[in-house]
Write a protein that holds these residues in place. Structure first.
Motif, PDB file in Angstrom:
ATOM      1  N   VAL A 169      -0.829 -10.766  -3.512  1.00 19.84           N
ATOM      2  CA  VAL A 169      -1.080  -9.458  -2.891  1.00 19.84           C
ATOM      3  C   VAL A 169      -0.502  -9.460  -1.480  1.00 19.84           C
ATOM      4  N   ARG A 170       0.356  -8.480  -1.177  1.00 24.07           N
ATOM      5  CA  ARG A 170       0.975  -8.372   0.144  1.00 24.07           C
ATOM      6  C   ARG A 170       0.548  -7.102   0.902  1.00 24.07           C
ATOM      7  N   PHE A 171      -0.043  -6.138   0.188  1.00 23.11           N
ATOM      8  CA  PHE A 171      -0.417  -4.873   0.841  1.00 23.11           C
ATOM      9  C   PHE A 171      -1.561  -4.219   0.059  1.00 23.11           C
ATOM     10  N   VAL A 172      -2.522  -3.634   0.783  1.00 22.14           N
ATOM     11  CA  VAL A 172      -3.603  -2.847   0.178  1.00 22.14           C
ATOM     12  C   VAL A 172      -3.872  -1.647   1.088  1.00 22.14           C
ATOM     13  N   GLY A 173      -3.732  -0.434   0.559  1.00 24.24           N
ATOM     14  CA  GLY A 173      -4.021   0.745   1.364  1.00 24.24           C
ATOM     15  C   GLY A 173      -3.326   1.988   0.863  1.00 24.24           C
ATOM     16  N   PRO A 174      -3.471   3.100   1.613  1.00 26.19           N
ATOM     17  CA  PRO A 174      -2.802   4.353   1.242  1.00 26.19           C
ATOM     18  C   PRO A 174      -1.310   4.297   1.532  1.00 26.19           C
ATOM     19  N   THR A 175      -0.555   5.117   0.825  1.00 27.01           N
ATOM     20  CA  THR A 175       0.899   5.141   0.988  1.00 27.01           C
ATOM     21  C   THR A 175       1.380   6.576   1.170  1.00 27.01           C
ATOM     22  N   LYS A 176       2.640   6.725   1.538  1.00 27.30           N
ATOM     23  CA  LYS A 176       3.223   8.056   1.671  1.00 27.30           C
ATOM     24  C   LYS A 176       3.751   8.579   0.337  1.00 27.30           C
ATOM     25  N   PHE A 177       3.973   7.708  -0.610  1.00 29.71           N
ATOM     26  CA  PHE A 177       4.376   8.169  -1.937  1.00 29.71           C
ATOM     27  C   PHE A 177       3.124   8.440  -2.776  1.00 29.71           C
ATOM     28  N   GLY A 178       3.295   8.984  -3.930  1.00 32.28           N
ATOM     29  CA  GLY A 178       2.161   9.263  -4.804  1.00 32.28           C
ATOM     30  C   GLY A 178       1.256  10.347  -4.260  1.00 32.28           C
ATOM     31  N   LYS A 179       1.792  11.256  -3.382  1.00 28.96           N
ATOM     32  CA  LYS A 179       1.066  12.385  -2.808  1.00 28.96           C
ATOM     33  C   LYS A 179      -0.137  11.948  -1.991  1.00 28.96           C
ATOM     34  N   GLY A 180      -0.138  10.688  -1.543  1.00 26.67           N
ATOM     35  CA  GLY A 180      -1.237  10.218  -0.715  1.00 26.67           C
ATOM     36  C   GLY A 180      -2.569  10.182  -1.421  1.00 26.67           C
ATOM     37  N   ASP A 181      -2.534  10.021  -2.744  1.00 28.60           N
ATOM     38  CA  ASP A 181      -3.766  10.126  -3.527  1.00 28.60           C
ATOM     39  C   ASP A 181      -4.418   8.767  -3.745  1.00 28.60           C
ATOM     40  N   GLY A 182      -4.976   8.196  -2.692  1.00 30.42           N
ATOM     41  CA  GLY A 182      -5.759   6.980  -2.856  1.00 30.42           C
ATOM     42  C   GLY A 182      -5.046   5.707  -2.463  1.00 30.42           C
ATOM     43  N   VAL A 183      -5.629   4.597  -2.884  1.00 29.83           N
ATOM     44  CA  VAL A 183      -5.179   3.264  -2.479  1.00 29.83           C
ATOM     45  C   VAL A 183      -4.214   2.674  -3.511  1.00 29.83           C
ATOM     46  N   GLU A 188       3.872  -9.054  -4.474  1.00 27.86           N
ATOM     47  CA  GLU A 188       5.133  -9.800  -4.581  1.00 27.86           C
ATOM     48  C   GLU A 188       5.018 -10.690  -5.811  1.00 27.86           C
ATOM     49  N   TYR A 189       5.794 -10.359  -6.858  1.00 23.01           N
ATOM     50  CA  TYR A 189       5.743 -11.128  -8.090  1.00 23.01           C
ATOM     51  C   TYR A 189       6.352 -12.519  -7.880  1.00 23.01           C
ATOM     52  N   ASP A 190       5.952 -13.436  -8.791  1.00 25.41           N
ATOM     53  CA  ASP A 190       6.521 -14.787  -8.768  1.00 25.41           C
ATOM     54  C   ASP A 190       7.946 -14.791  -9.307  1.00 25.41           C
ATOM     55  N   GLU A 191       8.259 -13.814 -10.130  1.00 23.37           N
ATOM     56  CA  GLU A 191       9.572 -13.699 -10.744  1.00 23.37           C
ATOM     57  C   GLU A 191      10.132 -12.299 -10.451  1.00 23.37           C
ATOM     58  N   PRO A 192      11.431 -12.069 -10.605  1.00 26.44           N
ATOM     59  CA  PRO A 192      12.058 -10.763 -10.313  1.00 26.44           C
ATOM     60  C   PRO A 192      11.784  -9.732 -11.412  1.00 26.44           C
ATOM     61  N   VAL A 200       9.331   1.731  -0.362  1.00 23.61           N
ATOM     62  CA  VAL A 200       9.493   2.835  -1.307  1.00 23.61           C
ATOM     63  C   VAL A 200       9.893   4.077  -0.512  1.00 23.61           C
ATOM     64  N   LEU A 201      10.966   4.731  -0.959  1.00 22.34           N
ATOM     65  CA  LEU A 201      11.468   5.955  -0.318  1.00 22.34           C
ATOM     66  C   LEU A 201      11.696   5.773   1.179  1.00 22.34           C
ATOM     67  N   GLY A 202      12.231   4.618   1.543  1.00 24.23           N
ATOM     68  CA  GLY A 202      12.565   4.354   2.930  1.00 24.23           C
ATOM     69  C   GLY A 202      11.409   3.894   3.793  1.00 24.23           C
ATOM     70  N   GLU A 203      10.223   3.792   3.255  1.00 26.36           N
ATOM     71  CA  GLU A 203       9.051   3.347   4.005  1.00 26.36           C
ATOM     72  C   GLU A 203       8.703   1.922   3.577  1.00 26.36           C
ATOM     73  N   ARG A 204       8.677   0.979   4.569  1.00 29.77           N
ATOM     74  CA  ARG A 204       8.391  -0.419   4.243  1.00 29.77           C
ATOM     75  C   ARG A 204       6.910  -0.711   4.409  1.00 29.77           C
ATOM     76  N   TYR A 205       6.341  -1.407   3.378  1.00 26.57           N
ATOM     77  CA  TYR A 205       4.915  -1.763   3.392  1.00 26.57           C
ATOM     78  C   TYR A 205       4.716  -3.282   3.471  1.00 26.57           C
ATOM     79  N   PHE A 206       5.701  -4.062   2.940  1.00 25.19           N
ATOM     80  CA  PHE A 206       5.679  -5.522   3.081  1.00 25.19           C
ATOM     81  C   PHE A 206       7.095  -6.041   2.803  1.00 25.19           C
ATOM     82  N   GLU A 207       7.309  -7.317   3.049  1.00 24.53           N
ATOM     83  CA  GLU A 207       8.634  -7.926   2.892  1.00 24.53           C
ATOM     84  C   GLU A 207       8.653  -8.839   1.668  1.00 24.53           C
ATOM     85  N   CYS A 208       9.685  -8.677   0.854  1.00 27.44           N
ATOM     86  CA  CYS A 208       9.931  -9.618  -0.246  1.00 27.44           C
ATOM     87  C   CYS A 208      11.367  -9.433  -0.709  1.00 27.44           C
TER      88      CYS A 208
END
Length: 239
Positions: A169-183, A188-192, A200-208
């Motif tokens: 887990v690298r991020f937990v919280g609300p986002t700008k995508f998904g119409k802001g509807d919740g958490v 970051e998966y172990d594999e690609p 997402v859509l130009g907004e960075r939430y974590f690095e991988c």
């Protein structure tokens, strides 16, 4: 010289301006007054006053044989008709609200009706309902709490048998995508096998690394001591 006068006729339930000939007898007058006031002739006692503010009459028209001119009626004097036996007539029943059964509703019953002022205000957001609506629109709903910690090992729900999509887990919280509807939970998966690099859509939430990042709903994430597993394919649909 005119032989008629204009007078005000008042009773407990009526008030009107009338014109009577001075040659009219009191007996004949009473017959006319019954039609005007609803008081039966035998029950009538007629008072003569100079105006409606006076409480003491200047005369009583008690002699049925006398004519109105005998009492020296003048224009705009007042004939007040008293009902001497109101129990046999309707006198006072039009103005006595104490005899009327009141229609009453409880607060709950009133609130359930759709034909009231309250219901109209609610439908059209008037008054305090407009304020409440404005407050509810201006104050965003708080995001629900999620018992998932950044840095925890996790496994994402999948429909593929024996296919474990594991990561960190690298991020937990609300986002700008998904119409802001919740958490949302950023993993970051172990594999690609992901869909992004933590943005997402130009907004960075974590690095991988590219294709290692994914965002899923909390109910699809199971946190635990999951070891890294190697997998051979990367087809799964997430955001």
């Amino acid at each position: 010289m005119s032989s008629a006068v204009h007078v005000f006729v008042v009773s407990l339930d009526t008030r009107s301006e009338r014109r009577f000939d001075l040659h009219t007898s009191v007996a004949s007058l009473k017959g006319k007054l019954e039609l005007i006031t609803g008081i039966p002739v035998p029950n009538q006692r007629i008072q003569l006053l100079n105006n409606e503010e006076e409480t003491e009459p200047i005369a009583y028209l008690d002699d049925d044989d006398k004519v109105l001119g005998f009492y020296s009626l003048r224009d705009f004097q007042v004939l007040r008709i008293i009902d001497t036996n109101p129990s046999t007539s309707f006198t006072g029943q039009l103005t006595d609200v104490s005899q009327v059964d009141k229609f009453e509703l409880t607060d709950d019953a009133y609130a359930q009706r759709q034909d009231t002022v309250l219901a109209y205000k609610q439908r059209n957001r008037i008054g305090r309902f407009a304020e409440a609506d404005a407050q509810s629109q201006s104050a965003p709903a708080p995001a629900p709490s999620v018992d998932i910690s950044v840095g925890a090992r996790c496994e994402v729900e999948t429909t593929e048998e024996n296919f474990h999509k594991r990561g960190t887990v690298r991020f937990v919280g609300p986002t700008k995508f998904g119409k802001g509807d919740g958490v949302w939970v950023g993993i970051e998966y172990d594999e690609p096998i992901g869909k992004n690099d933590g943005s997402v859509l130009g907004e960075r939430y974590f690095e991988c690394k590219p294709n290692y990042g994914v965002f899923v709903r909390p109910d699809r994430v199971k946190v635990g001591d999951f070891p890294v597993e190697e997998i051979d394919f990367d087809e799964e649909e997430e955001i």
